[in-house]
Design a protein around this motif. Structure first.
Motif, PDB file in Angstrom:
ATOM      1  N   LEU A 125       0.469  -1.433   0.094  1.00  0.00           N
ATOM      2  CA  LEU A 125       0.135  -0.498  -0.114  1.00  0.00           C
ATOM      3  C   LEU A 125       0.449   1.360   0.109  1.00  0.00           C
ATOM      4  CD1 LEU A 125      -3.079  -0.952   2.359  1.00  0.00           C
ATOM      5  CD2 LEU A 125      -3.318  -0.451  -0.079  1.00  0.00           C
ATOM      6  N   LEU A 126       1.812   1.133   0.281  1.00  0.00           N
ATOM      7  CA  LEU A 126       2.635   2.297   0.493  1.00  0.00           C
ATOM      8  C   LEU A 126       3.145   3.167  -1.405  1.00  0.00           C
ATOM      9  CD1 LEU A 126       5.928   0.746   3.436  1.00  0.00           C
ATOM     10  CD2 LEU A 126       3.716   2.657   3.794  1.00  0.00           C
ATOM     11  N   PHE A 127       2.806   1.913  -1.844  1.00  0.00           N
ATOM     12  CA  PHE A 127       3.832   2.838  -3.671  1.00  0.00           C
ATOM     13  C   PHE A 127       2.387   3.149  -4.366  1.00  0.00           C
ATOM     14  CE2 PHE A 127       6.437  -1.158  -2.416  1.00  0.00           C
ATOM     15  CZ  PHE A 127       7.518  -1.011  -2.622  1.00  0.00           C
ATOM     16  N   LYS A 128       0.682   3.065  -3.637  1.00  0.00           N
ATOM     17  CA  LYS A 128      -0.109   3.595  -4.113  1.00  0.00           C
ATOM     18  C   LYS A 128       0.039   5.081  -4.446  1.00  0.00           C
ATOM     19  CE  LYS A 128      -2.753   0.278  -4.156  1.00  0.00           C
ATOM     20  NZ  LYS A 128      -2.542  -0.856  -5.753  1.00  0.00           N
ATOM     21  N   SER A 129       0.264   5.911  -5.369  1.00  0.00           N
ATOM     22  CA  SER A 129       0.394   6.995  -5.342  1.00  0.00           C
ATOM     23  C   SER A 129      -0.356   8.317  -4.540  1.00  0.00           C
ATOM     24  CB  SER A 129       0.258   8.011  -6.982  1.00  0.00           C
ATOM     25  OG  SER A 129      -0.675   7.777  -7.197  1.00  0.00           O
TER      26      SER A 129
ATOM     27  N   ASP B  20      -1.882  10.751  -6.079  1.00  0.00           N
ATOM     28  CA  ASP B  20      -2.869  10.902  -6.702  1.00  0.00           C
ATOM     29  C   ASP B  20      -4.558   9.785  -6.565  1.00  0.00           C
ATOM     30  OD1 ASP B  20      -2.178  13.765  -7.597  1.00  0.00           O
ATOM     31  OD2 ASP B  20      -1.549  12.375  -9.381  1.00  0.00           O
ATOM     32  N   GLU B  21      -3.596   9.397  -6.067  1.00  0.00           N
ATOM     33  CA  GLU B  21      -4.928   7.615  -6.833  1.00  0.00           C
ATOM     34  C   GLU B  21      -5.419   7.760  -4.725  1.00  0.00           C
ATOM     35  OE1 GLU B  21      -5.092   2.582  -6.839  1.00  0.00           O
ATOM     36  OE2 GLU B  21      -2.770   3.976  -7.043  1.00  0.00           O
ATOM     37  N   ILE B  22      -4.468   7.702  -4.329  1.00  0.00           N
ATOM     38  CA  ILE B  22      -5.188   8.474  -3.031  1.00  0.00           C
ATOM     39  C   ILE B  22      -5.955   9.100  -2.544  1.00  0.00           C
ATOM     40  CG2 ILE B  22      -4.436   8.971  -0.249  1.00  0.00           C
ATOM     41  CD1 ILE B  22      -1.820   7.636  -0.469  1.00  0.00           C
ATOM     42  N   ARG B  23      -6.104  10.402  -3.648  1.00  0.00           N
ATOM     43  CA  ARG B  23      -7.231  11.392  -2.785  1.00  0.00           C
ATOM     44  C   ARG B  23      -8.271  11.324  -3.462  1.00  0.00           C
ATOM     45  NH1 ARG B  23      -2.092  14.690  -4.517  1.00  0.00           N
ATOM     46  NH2 ARG B  23      -1.414  15.274  -2.834  1.00  0.00           N
ATOM     47  N   ARG B  24      -8.205  10.039  -5.130  1.00  0.00           N
ATOM     48  CA  ARG B  24      -9.305   9.382  -5.494  1.00  0.00           C
ATOM     49  C   ARG B  24      -9.973   8.643  -4.330  1.00  0.00           C
ATOM     50  NH1 ARG B  24      -5.369   9.333 -10.636  1.00  0.00           N
ATOM     51  NH2 ARG B  24      -5.988   7.486  -9.540  1.00  0.00           N
ATOM     52  N   THR B  25      -9.723   7.880  -4.021  1.00  0.00           N
ATOM     53  CA  THR B  25     -10.048   6.906  -3.422  1.00  0.00           C
ATOM     54  C   THR B  25     -11.194   7.798  -1.857  1.00  0.00           C
ATOM     55  OG1 THR B  25      -8.479   5.888  -3.501  1.00  0.00           O
ATOM     56  CG2 THR B  25      -9.372   4.739  -1.499  1.00  0.00           C
ATOM     57  N   ARG B  26     -10.444   8.718  -1.698  1.00  0.00           N
ATOM     58  CA  ARG B  26     -11.099   9.640   0.127  1.00  0.00           C
ATOM     59  C   ARG B  26     -12.160  10.112  -0.484  1.00  0.00           C
ATOM     60  NH1 ARG B  26     -10.192   9.455   4.941  1.00  0.00           N
ATOM     61  NH2 ARG B  26     -10.852  11.534   5.380  1.00  0.00           N
ATOM     62  N   LEU B  27     -11.975  10.755  -2.058  1.00  0.00           N
ATOM     63  CA  LEU B  27     -13.388  11.886  -2.630  1.00  0.00           C
ATOM     64  C   LEU B  27     -14.201  10.989  -3.137  1.00  0.00           C
ATOM     65  CD1 LEU B  27     -14.110  13.872  -3.395  1.00  0.00           C
ATOM     66  CD2 LEU B  27     -13.075  13.427  -5.629  1.00  0.00           C
ATOM     67  N   LEU B  28     -14.158   9.297  -3.206  1.00  0.00           N
ATOM     68  CA  LEU B  28     -14.889   8.611  -3.360  1.00  0.00           C
ATOM     69  C   LEU B  28     -15.831   8.059  -2.516  1.00  0.00           C
ATOM     70  CD1 LEU B  28     -16.371   6.440  -5.474  1.00  0.00           C
ATOM     71  CD2 LEU B  28     -14.333   4.978  -4.910  1.00  0.00           C
ATOM     72  N   LEU B  29     -14.933   7.661  -1.207  1.00  0.00           N
ATOM     73  CA  LEU B  29     -15.674   7.652  -0.326  1.00  0.00           C
ATOM     74  C   LEU B  29     -15.634   8.519   0.968  1.00  0.00           C
ATOM     75  CD1 LEU B  29     -12.405   4.808   1.546  1.00  0.00           C
ATOM     76  CD2 LEU B  29     -14.485   4.357   0.258  1.00  0.00           C
ATOM     77  N   GLN B  30     -15.622  10.377   0.594  1.00  0.00           N
ATOM     78  CA  GLN B  30     -16.672  10.886   1.255  1.00  0.00           C
ATOM     79  C   GLN B  30     -17.578  11.000   0.626  1.00  0.00           C
ATOM     80  OE1 GLN B  30     -13.396  13.833   0.878  1.00  0.00           O
ATOM     81  NE2 GLN B  30     -12.635  13.179   3.318  1.00  0.00           N
ATOM     82  N   ASN B  31     -18.392  10.980  -1.048  1.00  0.00           N
ATOM     83  CA  ASN B  31     -19.016  11.687  -1.639  1.00  0.00           C
ATOM     84  C   ASN B  31     -20.232   9.887  -1.471  1.00  0.00           C
ATOM     85  OD1 ASN B  31     -18.027  13.364  -2.151  1.00  0.00           O
ATOM     86  ND2 ASN B  31     -17.164  13.031  -4.159  1.00  0.00           N
ATOM     87  N   SER B  32     -19.349   8.825  -0.644  1.00  0.00           N
ATOM     88  CA  SER B  32     -20.822   7.560  -0.926  1.00  0.00           C
ATOM     89  C   SER B  32     -21.265   8.035  -0.161  1.00  0.00           C
ATOM     90  CB  SER B  32     -19.909   6.865  -0.674  1.00  0.00           C
ATOM     91  OG  SER B  32     -18.857   6.449   0.718  1.00  0.00           O
TER      92      SER B  32
ATOM     93  N   LEU C 252      -6.869   1.478   1.040  1.00  0.00           N
ATOM     94  CA  LEU C 252      -6.560   2.755   0.920  1.00  0.00           C
ATOM     95  C   LEU C 252      -6.072   3.688   1.998  1.00  0.00           C
ATOM     96  CD1 LEU C 252      -3.776   3.423  -0.999  1.00  0.00           C
ATOM     97  CD2 LEU C 252      -5.780   3.765  -2.205  1.00  0.00           C
ATOM     98  N   SER C 253      -7.244   4.014   2.312  1.00  0.00           N
ATOM     99  CA  SER C 253      -7.798   5.116   3.624  1.00  0.00           C
ATOM    100  C   SER C 253      -7.438   4.859   4.336  1.00  0.00           C
ATOM    101  CB  SER C 253      -9.136   5.347   3.631  1.00  0.00           C
ATOM    102  OG  SER C 253      -9.551   6.760   4.031  1.00  0.00           O
ATOM    103  N   LEU C 254      -7.089   3.896   4.791  1.00  0.00           N
ATOM    104  CA  LEU C 254      -6.693   3.617   6.390  1.00  0.00           C
ATOM    105  C   LEU C 254      -5.217   3.644   6.928  1.00  0.00           C
ATOM    106  CD1 LEU C 254      -8.888   0.629   7.536  1.00  0.00           C
ATOM    107  CD2 LEU C 254      -9.302   2.283   8.488  1.00  0.00           C
ATOM    108  N   SER C 255      -4.656   3.110   5.802  1.00  0.00           N
ATOM    109  CA  SER C 255      -3.261   3.077   5.185  1.00  0.00           C
ATOM    110  C   SER C 255      -2.180   4.223   5.487  1.00  0.00           C
ATOM    111  CB  SER C 255      -2.957   1.683   4.760  1.00  0.00           C
ATOM    112  OG  SER C 255      -2.876   2.301   3.460  1.00  0.00           O
ATOM    113  N   SER C 256      -3.059   5.284   4.795  1.00  0.00           N
ATOM    114  CA  SER C 256      -2.427   6.505   3.707  1.00  0.00           C
ATOM    115  C   SER C 256      -3.135   7.709   4.802  1.00  0.00           C
ATOM    116  CB  SER C 256      -2.559   7.143   2.458  1.00  0.00           C
ATOM    117  OG  SER C 256      -2.212   5.262   2.175  1.00  0.00           O
ATOM    118  N   VAL C 257      -4.077   8.342   4.978  1.00  0.00           N
ATOM    119  CA  VAL C 257      -4.629   9.659   5.528  1.00  0.00           C
ATOM    120  C   VAL C 257      -5.365   9.635   6.991  1.00  0.00           C
ATOM    121  CG1 VAL C 257      -7.278  11.036   4.903  1.00  0.00           C
ATOM    122  CG2 VAL C 257      -6.021   9.122   2.976  1.00  0.00           C
ATOM    123  N   HIS C 258      -4.960  10.618   7.857  1.00  0.00           N
ATOM    124  CA  HIS C 258      -4.909  10.551   8.882  1.00  0.00           C
ATOM    125  C   HIS C 258      -6.320  11.984   8.769  1.00  0.00           C
ATOM    126  CE1 HIS C 258      -4.795  13.246  13.219  1.00  0.00           C
ATOM    127  NE2 HIS C 258      -3.382  12.160  13.135  1.00  0.00           N
ATOM    128  N   PRO C 259      -7.398  10.320   9.744  1.00  0.00           N
ATOM    129  CA  PRO C 259      -8.576  10.362  10.384  1.00  0.00           C
ATOM    130  C   PRO C 259      -9.205  11.974  10.111  1.00  0.00           C
ATOM    131  CG  PRO C 259      -8.071   9.355  11.706  1.00  0.00           C
ATOM    132  CD  PRO C 259      -6.970   9.220  10.627  1.00  0.00           C
TER     133      PRO C 259
END
Length: 319
Positions: free
Chosen positions: A30-34, A36-48, A67-74
């Motif tokens: 999961l460390l190799f995710k970019s 941009d991919e992390i931001r897109r994932t977060r946006l998808l989860l927030q908008n869902s 990916l969100s749990l491993s990369s983004v501060h809640p």
């Protein structure tokens, strides 16, 4: 409520559920995710707008949450620097723990433990609860200064027994056995908990935000901050205390049974045991307490009691 915390509430009710979830979140791939991919994932989860009243069945959605749990501060919604994300904790800590376990000289021990506590303290700072606020000073600056002091103190305490043995009782085999095989585990565990408590001290001094079950912030609680810091410090002490203690015990039995014929073979077995114990204990220690912590309304401050009728409130425990 942040998507990460919503997911922890839905999927991490029991220790076993949290253990399985952490085993997936700690995947180094999961460390190799970019970014941009992390931001897109977060946006998808927030908008869902998914309430997560039931466990996630869709594999694609679950991977997005991982990916969100491993990369983004809640709390801050910011991407954590790659070296301080949960999946990076084991690969970076492991060599530091192994090197520290083989040091016999005070100076070498001090340097290795200084590097070890520097990383773990920075990890704690970047993964703690991020809602602490104070107008009089910069909380982050205070945490950095506190952290530097805690790192130096912890490294000195870790090297102190070796200084004592080398200077006063170098000929005592019993004292050397105590210092080299018994003291390192409790000292490392205690100092790991100490650095967590020091660097996150603003959380119980100023309080952290607590939320109702719908994610609405109902107040700032010092008692919730104290509970979050205590739980994290205890889990860190268990992790590194066990990672030092069990390999030392197993190595002792290996020596007595003469399984390892040479010092190099014994050292290799010790490294393998430390790797196995640390890798197994990391998800165990992280699963000891819920990531989305719960605290009873009756245990909170009076001003919060008057602002809500909820019987249980929630907060981000941090790592």
């Amino acid at each position: 409520m942040d998507p990460n915390l919503r997911f922890w509430r839905a999927e991490g009710q029991s220790f076993f559920q949290r253990f399985l979830l952490w085993a997936d979140v700690l995947d180094p791939l999961l460390l190799f995710k970019s970014s941009d991919e992390i931001r897109r994932t977060r946006l998808l989860l927030q908008n869902s707008g998914k309430k997560l009243s039931e466990p996630v069945r869709d594999d694609q959605t679950k991977q997005a949450f991982l990916l969100s749990l491993s990369s983004v501060h809640p709390d801050t919604d910011k991407i954590i620097p790659v070296l301080f994300r949960p999946p990076a904790f084991l690969p970076i800590c492991l060599p530091l723990v192994i090197v520290s376990s083989f040091q016999l000289r005070a100076k070498e021990t001090f340097f290795c433990q200084f590097m070890f506590h520097t990383y773990t303290t920075a990890f704690t700072l970047l993964n703690g609860n991020g809602t602490t606020k104070a107008e009089e000073y910069s909380v982050q600056q205070k945490q950095i200064w506190y952290g530097l002091g805690a790192i130096s103190y912890a490294a000195c305490i870790g090297a102190l027994p070796f200084v004592f043995v080398n200077r006063y009782t170098s000929k005592s085999s019993l004292m050397q056995a105590v210092v080299q095989k018994i003291l390192p585990a409790p000292l490392l565990g205690l100092m790991s908990a100490f650095t967590v408590a020091v660097v996150r001290s603003p959380e119980f001094e100023n309080g952290i935000e607590v939320m109702d079950r719908n994610g609405k912030v109902v107040g700032v609680s010092q008692k919730a901050g104290e509970k979050a810091v205590k739980e994290t410090a205890l889990s860190r002490a268990v992790l590194f205390g066990t990672a030092f203690f069990l390999p030392a015990v197993l190595t002792h039995f290996v020596e007595r049974a003469k399984f390892a014929k040479t010092p190099r073979a014994l050292a290799s077995m010790r490294m393998l045991m430390i790797t196995s114990v640390l890798a197994g204990m990391l998800p165990v220690s992280l699963s000891m307490f819920p990531q989305c912590g719960e605290i009873k309304r009756a245990d909170l401050e009076l001003e919060i009691l008057s602002s809500t009728e909820e019987t249980e409130l929630f907060y981000n425990r941090g790592i």
